[in-house]
Design a protein around this motif. Sequence first.
Motif, short mmCIF file in Angstrom:
data_model
loop_
_atom_site.label_atom_id
_atom_site.label_comp_id
_atom_site.label_asym_id
_atom_site.label_seq_id
_atom_site.Cartn_x
_atom_site.Cartn_y
_atom_site.Cartn_z
N ILE B 374 73.91 115.19 5.08
CA ILE B 374 74.35 115.30 6.47
C ILE B 374 75.71 115.99 6.45
O ILE B 374 76.65 115.47 5.85
CB ILE B 374 74.47 113.92 7.14
CG1 ILE B 374 73.16 113.14 6.99
CG2 ILE B 374 74.83 114.04 8.61
CD1 ILE B 374 73.19 111.74 7.58
N LEU B 375 75.79 117.16 7.10
CA LEU B 375 76.99 117.98 6.93
C LEU B 375 78.09 117.70 7.95
O LEU B 375 79.19 118.25 7.82
CB LEU B 375 76.62 119.47 6.94
CG LEU B 375 75.65 119.91 5.84
CD1 LEU B 375 75.47 121.41 5.85
CD2 LEU B 375 76.10 119.45 4.47
N ASP B 376 77.81 116.94 9.00
CA ASP B 376 78.87 116.60 9.95
C ASP B 376 78.52 115.31 10.67
O ASP B 376 77.44 114.76 10.49
CB ASP B 376 79.07 117.75 10.96
CG ASP B 376 77.80 118.13 11.66
OD1 ASP B 376 77.12 117.23 12.18
OD2 ASP B 376 77.45 119.33 11.67
N ASP B 377 79.46 114.83 11.50
CA ASP B 377 79.25 113.52 12.12
C ASP B 377 78.42 113.59 13.41
O ASP B 377 78.27 112.60 14.10
CB ASP B 377 80.59 112.82 12.37
CG ASP B 377 81.51 113.66 13.24
OD1 ASP B 377 81.06 114.72 13.73
OD2 ASP B 377 82.68 113.27 13.42
N SER B 379 75.24 114.94 13.26
CA SER B 379 73.85 115.13 12.81
C SER B 379 73.23 113.83 12.31
O SER B 379 73.93 112.84 12.13
CB SER B 379 73.82 116.19 11.71
OG SER B 379 74.44 117.36 12.18
N GLN B 380 71.93 113.88 12.08
CA GLN B 380 71.23 112.65 11.70
C GLN B 380 70.16 112.94 10.66
O GLN B 380 69.53 114.00 10.67
CB GLN B 380 70.59 112.03 12.94
CG GLN B 380 70.01 110.64 12.68
CD GLN B 380 69.65 109.89 13.95
OE1 GLN B 380 70.06 110.25 15.04
NE2 GLN B 380 68.88 108.84 13.80
N LYS B 404 76.87 113.01 2.01
CA LYS B 404 77.51 114.23 2.52
C LYS B 404 77.91 115.11 1.34
O LYS B 404 77.77 114.70 0.18
CB LYS B 404 78.72 113.87 3.36
CG LYS B 404 79.80 113.15 2.57
CD LYS B 404 81.07 113.04 3.40
CE LYS B 404 82.21 112.49 2.54
NZ LYS B 404 83.50 112.55 3.20
#
Lengths: 222, 460
Positions: B374-377, B379-380, B404
């Motif tokens: 998961i590359l950012d906060d 996304s899921q 991450k």
Amino acid sequence: MKNIIIEHAKDLKTNSQLIIKSKTEAFYILIVDEELIAEKEIIVEAGASLKTYYLFLNNNSDLNLKHVVNREAKLNSNSLVLSDSLLKIKTEYDFVGADSFGQVSADAVLNGAANLKYEAILRVKPDAQQSDTRVDLRLYLNSSAAHGQLTPQLEVAANDVKAGHSSSTFKLSADDLFYLQTRGLSLNQIKTLQLKSLSNKFVQGLDNSTAKLLLDLITTQI
Amino acid sequence: MNNNDALWEDSNQSDYMNKTRLGLDEALIRQISTDKNEPAWMLEKRLASFELFKTKAMPTWGPDLSKLDLTSITYYAKAMDRPAESWDDVPADIKNTFDKLGIPQAEQELLAGVGAQYESTAIYHSLKEELSEQGVIFEDLDIALQKYPSLVEPYFMKAMPSSLHRFAALHGAVWSGGTFLYIPAGVKIEQPLQAYFRMNAKGMGQFEHTLIIVESGAQAHYIEGCSAPRYGVDSLHAGGVEIYVKEGARFRYSSVESWSKDAYNLNTKRAIVEADAHMEWVGGNFGSNTTMLYPCSILKGDRSSADHLGVAFAGAGQTQDTGAKVIHLGKDTTSNIVTKSISREGGKAIYRGLVEISPLATNAVVSVKCDSLILDDKSQADTIPVMKINNETATISHEASTGKINAEDLFYLRSRGIKESEASAMIVNGFIEPITKELPLEYSVEMNRLVELEMEDSIG
């Protein structure tokens, strides 16, 4: 101060809630030894620590156990299923606060014509950054007529987390089986030995009297 | 293979679209069948599928499909009257699209055969002469139905029946084009065969059917690629793939799907694997608005086995609901599932899998491993593996993890003067390397390039 809460199926209301107050440490033991259809919500408040022990013994039940784990709270959840019946268990674990911790472990031993459906849903919500969570499910089929369905589900909506799950079946290798049989153990004795080993693992962390209570119940079933 | 951002931006003028209409009814199904001069049994199958389609509900699980308007889809459009005999005969505008994809170049350099489909029908198919001489058949399925009806009829929609779900029923009613690949017993094809599917027009639906029969002891590798330009109007891809891997055969099916981000990709792929045979699925899912794709292996024969390797990339506004399904029926069967998903910019990647051990499938061995990045906060990543175990001798292990990009890895690359976006793309490409290394070099390069484009928001 440690709190120990023990509930039996007959005492459990259809929908009930248990709240572990902030910064307290507690043990919750649920013994499902008779037919039960129920839903229970367990809330672990910020900074609290809870260890749960769910023991399912030979009965037809449909149970939904929901857990909400808040900021900096810890949850260790252990389950042991010994069943020859129809059993549906859904466990949900929502991690909603940062730095929360969860370790979920379940062993299921199915005999006779048992049919088990076990779902463990672990949700890491967006605010649960730096959380550390894991689910491990293991299934032991002791009969050709037994059926098991495991779903260790993971829903992760935060990126700075550790989250993992595993599920596996277990059977003794031919070598292990041969070794034990050469030591004079019958197949039934070997299975009993396996169950005792799982039971001892299950009660780890409990005080002696509570552990004895659970082990006696399990022995009766074996 | 080339990859060009223009593929998702450019579309050709589509005069043939003047002869099409939106929506689906029995008259259109009869028209498709008449147009293709199909045998009566096929029309009956289409109509029966259409009846099933009308009774089947939309899936109640998985991604939200409520915005997909099936009345606004063009179900059948014929870009050419019949496939071209040679690449030079393909109309210039269509050829231009495939030239950008590198299809003719790839055919010359590394492929044993190549097929190309544009909208609902094939425009080109070719196979190396020495393979034809060995009895290999590689044709557009519409043509195979005319030329080899006795080979097509016993297999068509048997592994993937219309009753499977709503979109299988829709596919059974309106399928058009696709590939027929027949590999005779004992024939081993070293070079891969490839088909490329292009959905060009606005609001188009593509329903190609791939039917592959790999006879005893044969061996081959088949690759499919797909793309579509972006219009801002929903398009639908509901293709079907059926593979029959006979005793002792080995078959690898690879696909790199990079639809535009207004496409719904609701594809069905199933293989029946006989005794001592081996099936491999290698898939890369990029682009599309919503993908629901779970290749399925039915391990029917004793000692049969399957590998499922998959990569899914979910960017802004995308849901990649992908996974694998393995049904163990024979004794001593083995399956291995490895998936990698990446989500960024609010994208949602879901691994959804089913492993089922039937009561007679003694000594089945299953390994499932799913990793998510998961590359950012925003996304899921979800993992939903279901294990149905009906035999006590099965050995199953499943392991999944989510995390991450490691900050130390990123720092190391940045300290070497690499830009953050490039460094992230490099790390992501490393993450999916266990899958890409299973593809021929040209295709693994293609998949790595697609990752880089996704990281730059260039796809669709």
